[in-house]
Design a protein around this motif. Structure first.
Motif: not given
Length: 598
Positions: A20-22, A192-214
């Motif tokens: 975990i880097t940050d 948790l990806d590459g030592g960093q934490l990315y927070m997404h509001d919403g459930n898992f399905s919405y997270y997949l949409e947010q991650k694609a946009a990010r």
């Protein structure tokens, strides 16, 4: 919503591996957070850091005064002789009151554990997980931390747990790879990806949409930065002078932009077909029966597994699913009937437990012990190339097996099974400890696998995707259904509800035939019924007043702590008063109804 726990810029490394880097995270008092990421990224470590079981190398973790935390480990380990009840009472959170034996037995029974006298050290992995779950859930706490709560438990228990956690009043943070579970329980996703934490509001399905946009945004920024760098590089190559302040600043900006790393391509597991040639006869079962002592696990099962079979085997823990797979593999003989395997059948058995190997063995040697090369549609693959396909780069291949996380071991084990080029796959709980990305690609691989697949699993999403035929253990028989697993579960639930309604109707009919006991309120209950509405209004007003003070004293940490404690106490009193109001109102209505009928 006030934060009950905050972690700012925390870091954690093990020897040379930066895990975990940050990581910065704030947990509110009603948060439902699901933690996702590929195996080995540090999800379990993150939970341990937040619980206080481990200390970060850097950064700050702050917890609300008196924060009550309950933690479920990924793999419960019991090395002391205790019964299931004793173990639950021993492991229960120590700062929420002392639970009693009755509470422990009631919760264990709901989780499917009715053996209250045997030594927990003799329990199966699934039974140990249920005991640990009972200990974690026996008393409400402010923050419930669960590491893989759905591993090793059956689908009906998962549904029970899903319902309980959806109604949980405190904060919840959990690591799980069950996609349906994440969708129905969680309102925030922490990746948790590459030592960093990315927070997404919403459930898992919405997270997949947010991650694609990010990722799209990061790639767009990288393309823009690359375009600017090309233009600046051309300017510098033309012999740009560095005499003026503006020109020096321009060169400095170019150097700074050059140092910025672009978005890393996401590592993905690429499974390649490795099946051997398969003849007409696969596996034929005729009148198969199996007993364990006096208990009959299976009787009179007849079925012929076809060349491209996609078969799911389901049922509660302990019903005989693993035993059935072992009989198909030839590791166990049936007590009745026969199982005949074709001459060309080459079975790959992916069991629940990692095989017994020398833990000092290097990954590359582990694979070479199975085969030096394997033939695939894409060509001849060496053991090292196969490991790379499974996200183990050359520098990691010299790592001893003992250094791998639980999920990485499962990925290595899967690679070793496919390295043997099987044409019939027997998968016993393949989804345990595998990350979501690996699961999705495994599902794609199985859909095109040139051979038969028989899978035992409780993962609803996995079975819905890969299985077209369902075999369910029911009263010692393996009954066949042609439907999706969730459709089967819905039908079972509807059947249970229908049976419960029938029993309720029968009980009500019996009660009508009996002379009803006269209902009445005690003097104390009558006085309480008259004042309960005012009490509810007063408590709601008190909570609203505390909320207003929290906003007023937002920068006063000491005052905020006092107000948070006062609000928690008022909310408990309000909940008790609401329950009391429901009881008294129901009693008053029944008394009135009795008067009308009498």
């Amino acid at each position: 919503m006030a934060a009950i726990l905050s972690a700012e810029h925390i870091k954690k490394s093990y020897t040379l591996k930066k895990l975990i880097t940050d990581c910065t995270l704030y947990i509110g008092e009603r948060d439902r957070i699901g933690v996702v990421g590929i195996n080995g990224t540090g999800k379990s470590t993150l939970l341990k850091l937040l619980c206080g079981m481990e200390e970060p190398d850097d950064g700050v973790i702050m917890r609300k005064n008196g924060l009550r935390v309950s933690y479920l480990p990924q793999m419960p380990s019991y090395d002391t002789q205790r019964t299931s009840v004793e173990q639950v009472l021993h492991d229960a959170p120590k700062d929420v009151g002392e639970p009693d034996e009755y509470e422990a037995k009631a919760l264990l029974t709901q989780l499917g554990i009715t053996d209250f006298t045997s030594d927990v050290r003799t329990f199966s992995g699934g039974q140990k997980k249920r005991v640990a779950l009972a200990a974690a859930l026996i008393r409400p706490v402010d923050l419930l931390m669960l590491d893989e709560p759905t591993n090793h438990i059956d689908a009906e228990t998962i549904q029970w747990l899903e319902t309980r956690l959806a109604q949980y009043r405190g904060a919840l943070m959990m690591v799980t790879h069950d996609r349906y579970f994440l969708d129905r329980v969680c309102s925030r996703i922490a990746e948790l990806d590459g030592g960093q934490l990315y927070m997404h509001d919403g459930n898992f399905s919405y997270y997949l949409e947010q991650k694609a946009a990010r990722l799209d945004m990061e790639n767009a920024q990288a393309r823009k930065r690359s375009s600017i760098l090309r233009r600046e590089l051309e300017w510098i190559r033309r012999g740009a002078p560095a005499r003026s302040t503006k020109q020096k600043a321009r060169i400095q900006r170019f150097e700074e932009m050059s140092a910025i790393k672009g978005p890393q391509a996401e590592q993905k597991l690429a499974l390649t077909g490795t099946a051997s040639r398969l003849g007409r006869r696969i596996i034929e079962c005729e009148g198969v029966g199996k007993r364990m002592g006096e208990h009959e696990l299976l009787k009179d099962f007849t079925y012929t597994i076809l060349r491209d079979e996609r078969m799911a085997v389901v049922g509660p823990n302990g019903c005989g699913k693993t035993t059935f797979l072992r009989m198909l593999a030839g590791d166990l003989a049936p007590d009745d009937g026969s199982i005949v395997r074709g001459d060309t059948v080459k079975i790959g058995f992916f069991s629940q437990e990692f095989p017994q190997v020398d833990t000092k063995l290097r990954l590359i040697d582990f694979m070479r012990d199975i085969a030096e090369y394997v033939q695939t549609p894409d060509g001849r693959f060496s053991a090292s190339q196969m490991l790379e396909q499974f996200l183990f780069p050359p520098d990691v291949q010299l790592t001893p097996v003992e250094r791998l996380s639980g999920g990485e071991k499962r990925r290595l084990y899967l690679a070793s099974v496919l390295m043997g080029a099987p044409n019939v796959l027997l998968l016993d709980e393949p989804t345990n400890d595998l990350d979501i990305a690996t699961l999705e690609i495994l599902e794609d691989y199985l859909s095109t696998f040139n051979g038969a697949v028989v899978a035992v699993s409780h993962d609803r999403s996995f079975l819905d995707r890969i299985a077209g035929r369902l075999f369910a253990f029911e009263d010692g028989r393996l009954n066949q259904y042609v439907c999706r697993f969730t459709e089967y579960l819905d039908a079972r639930e509807a059947q249970r509800e229908e049976e419960a309604e029938s029993k309720k109707a029968a009980a009500q009919s019996t009660q009508r035939r009996e002379k009803p006991r006269e209902l009445r309120m005690s003097f104390k209950e009558a006085r309480e019924y008259e004042t309960i509405d005012q009490k509810l209004e007063d408590l709601e007003a008190k909570i609203a007043d505390i909320d207003a003070q929290i906003e007023k004293f937002a920068s006063d940490f000491v005052k905020l702590t006092e107000l948070a404690t006062a609000k928690e106490q008022a909310e408990r009193e309000l909940e008790e008063a609401q329950e009391r109001w429901l009881y008294l109102t129901d009693l008053a209505e029944r008394i009135e109804q009795q008067k009308k009928e009498g």
